[in-house]
Write a protein that holds these residues in place. Sequence first.
Motif, PDB file in Angstrom:
ATOM      1  N   GLY A 389       0.825  -1.215   0.000  1.00  0.00           N
ATOM      2  CA  GLY A 389       0.000   0.000   0.000  1.00  0.00           C
ATOM      3  C   GLY A 389       0.855   1.260   0.000  1.00  0.00           C
ATOM      4  O   GLY A 389       0.533   2.246  -0.679  1.00  0.00           O
ATOM      5  N   ALA A 390       1.953   1.231   0.769  1.00  0.00           N
ATOM      6  CA  ALA A 390       2.836   2.411   0.827  1.00  0.00           C
ATOM      7  C   ALA A 390       3.476   2.650  -0.538  1.00  0.00           C
ATOM      8  O   ALA A 390       3.565   3.783  -1.016  1.00  0.00           O
ATOM      9  N   LEU A 391       3.901   1.562  -1.176  1.00  0.00           N
ATOM     10  CA  LEU A 391       4.533   1.678  -2.493  1.00  0.00           C
ATOM     11  C   LEU A 391       3.513   2.167  -3.529  1.00  0.00           C
ATOM     12  O   LEU A 391       3.791   3.066  -4.328  1.00  0.00           O
ATOM     13  N   LEU A 392       2.318   1.589  -3.487  1.00  0.00           N
ATOM     14  CA  LEU A 392       1.265   2.002  -4.415  1.00  0.00           C
ATOM     15  C   LEU A 392       0.905   3.471  -4.180  1.00  0.00           C
ATOM     16  O   LEU A 392       0.648   4.224  -5.117  1.00  0.00           O
ATOM     17  N   GLY A 393       0.921   3.861  -2.913  1.00  0.00           N
ATOM     18  CA  GLY A 393       0.646   5.264  -2.567  1.00  0.00           C
ATOM     19  C   GLY A 393       1.683   6.200  -3.180  1.00  0.00           C
ATOM     20  O   GLY A 393       1.351   7.268  -3.685  1.00  0.00           O
ATOM     21  N   HIS A 394       2.933   5.772  -3.156  1.00  0.00           N
ATOM     22  CA  HIS A 394       3.992   6.574  -3.783  1.00  0.00           C
ATOM     23  C   HIS A 394       3.698   6.746  -5.272  1.00  0.00           C
ATOM     24  O   HIS A 394       3.815   7.843  -5.824  1.00  0.00           O
ATOM     25  N   VAL A 395       3.254   5.658  -5.901  1.00  0.00           N
ATOM     26  CA  VAL A 395       3.049   5.663  -7.349  1.00  0.00           C
ATOM     27  C   VAL A 395       1.800   6.440  -7.749  1.00  0.00           C
ATOM     28  O   VAL A 395       1.814   7.201  -8.717  1.00  0.00           O
ATOM     29  N   THR A 396       0.725   6.240  -6.997  1.00  0.00           N
ATOM     30  CA  THR A 396      -0.540   6.845  -7.439  1.00  0.00           C
ATOM     31  C   THR A 396      -0.836   8.172  -6.743  1.00  0.00           C
ATOM     32  O   THR A 396      -1.892   8.753  -6.955  1.00  0.00           O
ATOM     33  N   GLY A 397       0.097   8.621  -5.914  1.00  0.00           N
ATOM     34  CA  GLY A 397      -0.025   9.981  -5.420  1.00  0.00           C
ATOM     35  C   GLY A 397      -0.723  10.149  -4.096  1.00  0.00           C
ATOM     36  O   GLY A 397      -1.024  11.267  -3.693  1.00  0.00           O
ATOM     37  N   ASN A 398      -0.983   9.042  -3.367  1.00  0.00           N
ATOM     38  CA  ASN A 398      -1.542   9.207  -2.023  1.00  0.00           C
ATOM     39  C   ASN A 398      -0.508   9.849  -1.108  1.00  0.00           C
ATOM     40  O   ASN A 398      -0.833  10.544  -0.174  1.00  0.00           O
ATOM     41  N   VAL A 399       0.762   9.556  -1.419  1.00  0.00           N
ATOM     42  CA  VAL A 399       1.845  10.200  -0.671  1.00  0.00           C
ATOM     43  C   VAL A 399       2.349  11.326  -1.567  1.00  0.00           C
ATOM     44  O   VAL A 399       2.819  11.073  -2.672  1.00  0.00           O
ATOM     45  N   GLU A 400       2.239  12.547  -1.081  1.00  0.00           N
ATOM     46  CA  GLU A 400       2.656  13.668  -1.932  1.00  0.00           C
ATOM     47  C   GLU A 400       4.166  13.795  -1.941  1.00  0.00           C
ATOM     48  O   GLU A 400       4.800  13.722  -0.909  1.00  0.00           O
ATOM     49  N   THR A 401       4.742  13.980  -3.102  1.00  0.00           N
ATOM     50  CA  THR A 401       6.175  14.257  -3.167  1.00  0.00           C
ATOM     51  C   THR A 401       6.347  15.614  -3.840  1.00  0.00           C
ATOM     52  O   THR A 401       5.514  16.019  -4.642  1.00  0.00           O
ATOM     53  N   THR A 402       7.412  16.293  -3.485  1.00  0.00           N
ATOM     54  CA  THR A 402       7.626  17.613  -4.075  1.00  0.00           C
ATOM     55  C   THR A 402       8.122  17.470  -5.514  1.00  0.00           C
ATOM     56  O   THR A 402       7.959  18.347  -6.326  1.00  0.00           O
ATOM     57  N   ASP A 403       8.727  16.321  -5.811  1.00  0.00           N
ATOM     58  CA  ASP A 403       9.312  16.129  -7.135  1.00  0.00           C
ATOM     59  C   ASP A 403       9.279  14.628  -7.377  1.00  0.00           C
ATOM     60  O   ASP A 403      10.024  13.888  -6.762  1.00  0.00           O
ATOM     61  N   TYR A 404       8.391  14.154  -8.244  1.00  0.00           N
ATOM     62  CA  TYR A 404       8.180  12.704  -8.375  1.00  0.00           C
ATOM     63  C   TYR A 404       9.381  12.021  -9.008  1.00  0.00           C
ATOM     64  O   TYR A 404       9.745  12.340 -10.135  1.00  0.00           O
ATOM     65  N   GLN A 405       9.973  11.110  -8.288  1.00  0.00           N
ATOM     66  CA  GLN A 405      11.142  10.373  -8.776  1.00  0.00           C
ATOM     67  C   GLN A 405      11.014   8.915  -8.358  1.00  0.00           C
ATOM     68  O   GLN A 405      10.384   8.618  -7.355  1.00  0.00           O
ATOM     69  N   PRO A 406      11.619   7.996  -9.122  1.00  0.00           N
ATOM     70  CA  PRO A 406      11.551   6.584  -8.756  1.00  0.00           C
ATOM     71  C   PRO A 406      12.105   6.326  -7.358  1.00  0.00           C
ATOM     72  O   PRO A 406      13.053   6.978  -6.930  1.00  0.00           O
ATOM     73  N   MET A 407      11.515   5.332  -6.691  1.00  0.00           N
ATOM     74  CA  MET A 407      11.899   5.082  -5.311  1.00  0.00           C
ATOM     75  C   MET A 407      11.695   3.616  -4.950  1.00  0.00           C
ATOM     76  O   MET A 407      10.722   3.007  -5.360  1.00  0.00           O
ATOM     77  N   ASN A 408      12.635   3.084  -4.184  1.00  0.00           N
ATOM     78  CA  ASN A 408      12.458   1.753  -3.591  1.00  0.00           C
ATOM     79  C   ASN A 408      11.449   1.847  -2.459  1.00  0.00           C
ATOM     80  O   ASN A 408      11.251   2.927  -1.885  1.00  0.00           O
ATOM     81  N   VAL A 409      10.871   0.716  -2.073  1.00  0.00           N
ATOM     82  CA  VAL A 409      10.010   0.718  -0.897  1.00  0.00           C
ATOM     83  C   VAL A 409      10.886   0.969   0.328  1.00  0.00           C
ATOM     84  O   VAL A 409      12.016   0.487   0.402  1.00  0.00           O
TER      85      VAL A 409
END
Length: 448
Positions: A389-409
Motif C-alpha cells: 500500500g505504501a509503495l502504491l501510494g507513492h506511485v498513485t499519489g496518495n503520498v505527496e512528493t515535491t518532485d516525483y522520482q523513482p523510489m524503492n520501498v
Amino acid sequence: MSNHQIHVIGGGLAGSEAAWQLAQAGIKVRLSEMRGTGEMTPAHQTDGLAELVCSNSFRSDDADKNAVGLLHQEMRRLGSLIMDRAEPAKVPAGSALAVDRHVFSDGVTRALAEHPNVEIVRERIDTLPTDGMTIVATGPLTAAALASSIGEAAGMEHLAFFDAIAPVIHFDSIDMEECWMANRWDKIGPGGGEGKDYINCPMNKEQYQAFVQGLLDGEKTEFKEWESSTPYFEGCMPIEVMASRGPETLRHGPMKPMGLDNPKTGRWPYAVVQLRQDNASGTLWNMVGFQTKLKHGAQVELFRTIPGLEKAEFARLGGLHRNTFIQSPKLLDPTLRLKSAPHIRFAGQMTGCEGYVESAAIGLIAGRFAAAEILGQELAPPPADTALGALLGHVTGNVETTDYQPMNVNFGLFPTLDDVKKKQRKEAYTARARASFGRWLGEVVEPA
Ligand SMILES: Cc1cc2nc3c(=O)[nH]c(=O)nc-3n(C[C@H](O)[C@H](O)[C@H](O)COP(=O)(O)OP(=O)(O)OC[C@H]3O[C@@H](n4cnc5c(N)ncnc54)[C@H](O)[C@@H]3O)c2cc1C
C-alpha cells in the motif's frame, strides 16, 4: 488462443507477475515480449522472461525489520510468481534473497508457458492499443516507438528520460545539532512558511576540499556505450562531473553557502550541503543537486563525512541509468489506470517504482486490479500502512512528493509512528503492516 481478455505488454518482472495473477484468476492473457524476435534491450542478455539485468538480489528477506523483506512477505501471501520461483533458485546471501538468475528466469518462463490461460507472443508492440484492456509493463528500457506513443498519450512533458538521481536520507538519522533549517536569504517560498524549508549541513574549507577530492577519487559506475548517447537533463549533471570542472565549481553550484547564516557562527560557512523535504510527512530528505554515479559503497562512505550526516541512513542512493517512467501521481488513478484512457494500466518501473521486487509488486497489484475489473468485483487498494500500500501510494499519489522520482520501498513511505521509540520502530511498522494486510486480505474476494 486469440480470444484473450487482456493484453500484457512486456514480459519482465512486472509483466510476468501481472500475467500470472490474471491467469490464476481464470482470465485469458496475451503476453507480448519483444525479446525472442531478434530484438533486445541494451541491458537484457537472454530471451527469458523476468530476466534480472544487473544484480541477482531481491535484497533483504527480513520481514520484521526491513521494508523490502515485508514486501516479499506480502507478495508471497498474494501468490506471487516471482517470489515462488525465487525459492528454488536461491543462492546463499546471508539475510538477503539472492537467486541464480538463469534458474529463476527459466522457472518464471516455464510457469507462464505452461499456464493454460497464458499465450506468450514474441512481438514488439509499437503503439498503445486504442481499445481492449491492456497492462503496459515495458520497463525502464521501453523500446523507442512505444515510448513515443506513450509520450503522446501521457503528454510528452510527462514522459521522463531519466538520467541521474540524488540520494534520499531518513530524517531521524540526521544530526540536527550540527545542521540548521533555513532558506537561502531566509526567503519565504510560494507556499508560505517561515523561510526554514531546507536542512543545511555546514562545511569548513578543509572539509570542502577533502570532500571534492573524495568525489574525484571515488569509484564510479562504468556505463555501457548506450548510456553515453543519452543526454543529461539540464540541471541534472552528476556531482562528480561538476567537481571535475574545477575546485570551486561546487561552491558556486549546489554547495553554494551564500545567504545561509549558520546560527552557531552568525556567518556563512565555506560550503553547504542542502537537503530538501522529499515527502509530505517529512520523514525523507533529498540531497539537493547530489545526483551521482559514484558506486553505492563510495557514496555511503563519502556522504557520511558531511557534518551532520555522519550516521545518515539512506532510503535511496544516487544512481544513473536510462529510465523511462511516467508521472504516475498525475496520470494514473488509484488502480493504476491511465486517467485519459482507462482501458490502459501501467505497471512496473514505468510507474516510478525502483527495483526488481517493487516492479514485480506493482505488476502483481495491477494484475489483481485488472482481474477484479474483468470479473466485476471491487478491489480496494491495500492499506497505506502495508508495504504494498505504501509503495502504491507513492506511485498513485496518495503520498505527496515535491518532485516525483523513482523510489524503492522504505519505511519513510509509511504513515509515521512517532510515539514508538526509534529502536523499536521498524518492528512496530512491520507488526502494524501485518495486521493491516491481514484485514485487507480478509476483504479480498478470491475468484471461485
Ligand atoms: C541498467 C539497469 C540496471 C539495473 N539494476 C538493478 C539492480 O541491480 N537491482 C534492481 O533491483 N533493479 C535494477 N534495475 C531496475 C530494474 O530493471 C527494474 O527494476 C526491473 O527490471 C523493472 O521491471 P519491469 O518489469 O518494469 O521492466 P523489465 O524487467 O525491464 O521488463 C520490461 C520488458 O518489456 C520488454 N519490452 C520493452 N519494450 C517493449 C515493446 N515495445 N514491446 C514488447 N516488449 C517490450 C523488455 O524486453 C522487457 O522484457 C536496473 C535497471 C537498469 C536499466
